[in-house]
Design an enzyme around this catalytic site. Structure first.
Site, short mmCIF file in Angstrom:
data_model
loop_
_atom_site.label_atom_id
_atom_site.label_comp_id
_atom_site.label_asym_id
_atom_site.label_seq_id
_atom_site.Cartn_x
_atom_site.Cartn_y
_atom_site.Cartn_z
N HIS A 53 0.77 -0.78 -0.10
CA HIS A 53 0.12 0.17 -0.41
C HIS A 53 1.13 1.30 -0.12
O HIS A 53 2.03 1.16 0.63
CB HIS A 53 -0.68 -0.16 1.33
CG HIS A 53 -1.74 -0.96 0.94
ND1 HIS A 53 -2.92 -0.95 2.37
CD2 HIS A 53 -1.29 -2.22 1.36
CE1 HIS A 53 -3.97 -2.01 2.03
NE2 HIS A 53 -3.19 -3.19 1.01
N GLU A 55 0.82 3.96 1.69
CA GLU A 55 1.03 4.57 2.44
C GLU A 55 1.65 4.14 3.44
O GLU A 55 2.67 4.41 4.38
CB GLU A 55 -0.18 4.84 4.13
CG GLU A 55 -1.71 5.71 2.68
CD GLU A 55 -2.71 4.39 2.20
OE1 GLU A 55 -2.02 3.32 1.50
OE2 GLU A 55 -4.16 5.29 1.96
N CYS A 83 -6.00 2.34 5.32
CA CYS A 83 -6.29 0.85 6.22
C CYS A 83 -5.96 0.69 7.59
O CYS A 83 -4.78 1.81 7.97
CB CYS A 83 -6.27 -0.11 5.34
SG CYS A 83 -4.50 -0.89 5.33
N CYS A 86 -1.85 0.57 7.48
CA CYS A 86 -1.34 1.71 6.88
C CYS A 86 -1.62 2.96 8.51
O CYS A 86 0.08 3.43 8.88
CB CYS A 86 -1.94 2.40 6.34
SG CYS A 86 -1.28 1.06 4.35
ZN LIG Z 1 -2.99 0.43 3.68
#
Ligand SMILES: [Zn+2]
Length: 150
Positions: A53, A55, A83, A86
């Site tokens: 991801h 982030e 999420c 993250c």
């Molecule tokens: Zn994430």
């Protein structure tokens, strides 16, 4: 347009770029003292890595590459609310702010599965993190990228 909005729009552009590269529509960037220090796109599909991801990659990079004084002055702009994975990485990295376009609730409305509907701010609060969270911002623009993809 405020500078926050222009950075959020840049994150949305990165989400579109991720799709063009064969990935899901997520993009993020880090800003310190009104300067972009790093950008990232989702690469979960092309890297076959569930942790890819943007982030998470940026929080990990910040923890390694930025001085503590820069991390506490660092804002992460991101196309979608981070999420829980993250959000935890953001707490570990000690970033100052997160500004997102699309909320996790709005994402869940357009994406068929795979969304963990726990707000970023809730994870950070429970973790006793100091990071402040702002959003949604320019959500219609951010959501359009998801609607085109999912
Ligand atoms: Zn994430």
């Amino acid at each position: 347009m405020t500078s926050d909005e222009s950075y959020v729009r840049r994150a949305i552009d990165l989400a579109e770029s991720a799709v063009e590269s064969g990935n899901t529509p997520f993009g993020s960037l880090l800003v310190v003292d009104d300067e972009i220090v790093r950008t990232a796109e989702n690469t979960t599909l092309t890297d076959d890595d569930i942790a890819a991801h943007p982030e998470f990659k940026l929080a990990s990079w910040a923890a390694t590459e930025l001085e503590p004084a820069d991390r506490v002055a660092c804002t992460m702009y991101t196309s979608t609310e981070p999420c829980p994975m993250c959000a935890s990485a953001i707490v570990y990295a000690g970033l100052d702010r997160v500004v997102y376009s699309v909320s996790v609730d709005s994402l869940a409305d357009v994406r068929p599965d795979g969304v963990i509907e726990i707000p970023c701010a809730e994870v950070i609060d429970r973790a006793d993190g100091a990071t402040t969270v702002e959003g949604p911002m320019l959500e219609d623009e951010g959501l359009a990228v998801h609607e085109n993809y999912f």
